[in-house]
Write an enzyme that holds these catalytic residues in place. Sequence first.
Site, PDB file in Angstrom:
ATOM      1  N   HIS A 117      -4.372  -1.567  -0.007  1.00 26.12           N
ATOM      2  CA  HIS A 117      -3.477  -2.558   0.889  1.00 26.12           C
ATOM      3  C   HIS A 117      -1.988  -1.034   1.056  1.00 26.12           C
ATOM      4  CE1 HIS A 117      -0.860  -2.537  -2.416  1.00 26.12           C
ATOM      5  NE2 HIS A 117      -0.018  -2.248  -2.020  1.00 26.12           N
ATOM      6  N   ASP A 147      -8.419  -3.533  -4.642  1.00 24.93           N
ATOM      7  CA  ASP A 147      -7.542  -2.719  -4.332  1.00 24.93           C
ATOM      8  C   ASP A 147      -7.186  -1.343  -4.561  1.00 24.93           C
ATOM      9  OD1 ASP A 147      -4.981  -2.563  -2.691  1.00 24.93           O
ATOM     10  OD2 ASP A 147      -3.860  -3.189  -4.141  1.00 24.93           O
ATOM     11  N   SER A 225       3.458   1.288  -4.844  1.00 25.37           N
ATOM     12  CA  SER A 225       2.133   0.987  -4.784  1.00 25.37           C
ATOM     13  C   SER A 225       1.053   2.203  -4.286  1.00 25.37           C
ATOM     14  CB  SER A 225       1.333   0.295  -3.416  1.00 25.37           C
ATOM     15  OG  SER A 225       2.451  -1.285  -3.398  1.00 25.37           O
TER      16      SER A 225
END
Length: 363
Positions: A117, A147, A225
């Site tokens: 993402h 992901d 992230s």
Amino acid sequence: MPASLRLLPLLGLAPALLVGPVAGVEARVPPPITSRQSFVAEAVRQAGPAVVRIDTERTITSSGGDGIPPMFLRDPLFRQFFGGGAQLQQAPRKRTARGQGTGVIFQEEGLILTNAHVVEDTTRVSVRLVDGRTMEGSVVGTDPVTDLAVVRVAAAEPLPVAPLGDSDNVQVGDWAIAVGNPFGLDNTVTLGIISSTNRNASKLGITDKRLDLIQTDAAINPGNSGGPLLNAGGEVVGINALVRTGPGAGLGFSIPINRARTIADQLVRNGRASHAMVGLALVKDPDGVRVRSVMPNGPAAKAGLKAGDLVLKVAGESVQDPSQFLSHMEDSGVGQPLSIALRRDGRELQLIVTPVEMASLQG
């Protein structure tokens, strides 16, 4: 603060003030502290140089109409009232959206592991190293199912690499160190513990991912992230991916590095990751896993599974949750026969199903 707590320092000092050193007994002085460096500092020293900031750009296309909902633009009365659609309809507009995340270098020739993402649908990827160098990056491949993504930079010399650990050895209560760039604050380090292992994403309400996650209370915030979760020895045991907001805020989740390593190898080798699928919809049952529906002409249908079947074992192991079924299927892999023990109408059956590539059933 209670008065009894405020008095403790005075009571502790009183004997020394009143009595002093005992005659004939040499006072023992603590040895000087020569180093105040903690294990966290040493862990970050090992892995920190391989943690990078990833800046991204995406082109966002918005429809015309100055934000007027399309349903109004299609309404004849609305268009007549405002003089027709010529004044309202506009050409789609494009704008550049900028984002930021974290990554970790896992091969010295410039391969970086991060979250899908972070880099999906980007038009530009820029990578900034701890030493200040900035390089243009290219997306090698992304895997939305887990992901995960791999980014490549062209380095003139070998880059620092973070040591990868073994996430299968992670235990609840182990130290957890998160490194990343939350809110644009580069090289931020937070400390916590491993709160849980094998936390399935579906139990967090994430149904489009196949992940068993490591849960930690080390602070993970937007911008973290794709950054590493380290153990006390400075080894990467997870890739930070999710943070709980709202009720239960403060819970962070990382993708185990063993899973991430497997997916990264596939992305580098093939540009995509492989995921097994048999064409079943499953639900939890008190006695096992119940088949809710079977995809027509899929591997499960061809093997003879039917809606209502109660799956008891997969690959010889008891299953109590659909996530366990998926884990056994992923471990078996595409094209590898998988034994399924089930109960149907009071009879126990043994069937063999061969998983196929997920894309072949979804396409």
